[in-house]
Design a protein around this motif. Structure first.
Motif, mmCIF file in Angstrom:
data_model
loop_
_atom_site.group_PDB
_atom_site.id
_atom_site.type_symbol
_atom_site.label_atom_id
_atom_site.label_comp_id
_atom_site.label_asym_id
_atom_site.label_seq_id
_atom_site.Cartn_x
_atom_site.Cartn_y
_atom_site.Cartn_z
ATOM 1 N N PRO A 40 0.742 -1.171 -0.065
ATOM 2 C CA PRO A 40 0.051 0.052 -0.078
ATOM 3 C C PRO A 40 0.847 1.252 0.088
ATOM 4 C CG PRO A 40 -0.837 -1.443 1.486
ATOM 5 C CD PRO A 40 0.314 -2.113 0.979
ATOM 6 N N LYS A 41 1.819 1.361 0.947
ATOM 7 C CA LYS A 41 2.837 2.488 0.785
ATOM 8 C C LYS A 41 3.520 2.711 -0.563
ATOM 9 C CE LYS A 41 3.434 2.499 5.905
ATOM 10 N NZ LYS A 41 4.430 2.455 6.831
ATOM 11 N N LEU A 42 3.983 1.598 -1.149
ATOM 12 C CA LEU A 42 4.717 1.763 -2.569
ATOM 13 C C LEU A 42 3.861 2.038 -3.589
ATOM 14 C CD1 LEU A 42 6.768 -1.406 -2.188
ATOM 15 C CD2 LEU A 42 7.693 0.836 -2.289
ATOM 16 N N LEU A 43 2.446 1.846 -3.579
ATOM 17 C CA LEU A 43 1.522 2.183 -4.637
ATOM 18 C C LEU A 43 1.130 3.739 -4.382
ATOM 19 C CD1 LEU A 43 -0.706 -0.800 -4.851
ATOM 20 C CD2 LEU A 43 0.805 -0.115 -6.600
ATOM 21 N N ALA A 44 0.894 3.934 -3.068
ATOM 22 C CA ALA A 44 0.776 5.502 -2.760
ATOM 23 C C ALA A 44 2.125 6.414 -3.110
ATOM 24 C CB ALA A 44 0.369 5.663 -1.279
ATOM 25 N N PHE A 45 3.202 5.934 -3.032
ATOM 26 C CA PHE A 45 4.330 6.663 -3.447
ATOM 27 C C PHE A 45 4.428 6.599 -4.657
ATOM 28 C CE2 PHE A 45 8.732 5.831 -5.181
ATOM 29 C CZ PHE A 45 9.171 6.963 -4.832
ATOM 30 N N ILE A 46 4.286 5.629 -5.778
ATOM 31 C CA ILE A 46 4.485 5.812 -7.201
ATOM 32 C C ILE A 46 3.218 6.584 -7.769
ATOM 33 C CG2 ILE A 46 3.209 3.565 -7.969
ATOM 34 C CD1 ILE A 46 6.549 4.612 -9.327
ATOM 35 N N GLU A 47 2.109 6.312 -7.126
ATOM 36 C CA GLU A 47 0.817 7.139 -7.684
ATOM 37 C C GLU A 47 1.228 8.746 -7.453
ATOM 38 O OE1 GLU A 47 -3.963 6.754 -7.838
ATOM 39 O OE2 GLU A 47 -2.739 6.291 -5.875
ATOM 40 N N GLN A 48 1.821 8.978 -6.292
ATOM 41 C CA GLN A 48 2.135 10.365 -6.287
ATOM 42 C C GLN A 48 3.168 10.904 -7.050
ATOM 43 O OE1 GLN A 48 0.772 12.730 -3.829
ATOM 44 N NE2 GLN A 48 2.169 14.118 -5.080
ATOM 45 N N GLN A 49 4.130 10.322 -7.342
ATOM 46 C CA GLN A 49 5.130 10.494 -8.481
ATOM 47 C C GLN A 49 4.424 10.725 -9.780
ATOM 48 O OE1 GLN A 49 8.191 7.532 -8.312
ATOM 49 N NE2 GLN A 49 9.590 8.903 -7.423
#
Length: 97
Positions: A40-49
């Motif tokens: 979940p944190k990695l998906l949030a990170f890449i989506e923010q990018q």
């Protein structure tokens, strides 16, 4: 002739959004078995990018090769973690720079 950097970045963003489960609620739930990172944190990170680059492109920014490579590298790493965690199958064709 290769596309200009703005077109290449838009294509990369579209491919990442297509290949990663950004809209899948199951991928956004912590399952407790993180093999290489928290999905979940990695998906949030890449989506923010991705959101950040879409905003920058709409404001007229022109990414360089380094920015294209960095985003592709981040997406590959997130994808690899999702495969290890069993949320995605192995890719048939990896993301390229």
């Amino acid at each position: 002739m290769p596309p200009d950097s703005t077109t290449a970045m838009r294509a990369l963003i579209a491919r990442i959004r297509h290949e990663l489960p950004l809209d899948d609620p199951a991928a956004r739930v912590c399952h407790g078995a993180c093999a290489g990172g928290c999905a979940p944190k990695l998906l949030a990170f890449i989506e923010q990018q991705l959101d950040d680059w879409e905003w920058r492109l709409s404001a007229g920014a022109r990414p360089g090769f380094a920015e294209l490579s960095a985003l592709a590298r981040s997406a590959r790493r997130v994808h690899a973690v999702l495969v290890r965690d069993g949320l995605l199958s192995a890719p048939t064709e990896p993301l390229h720079d």
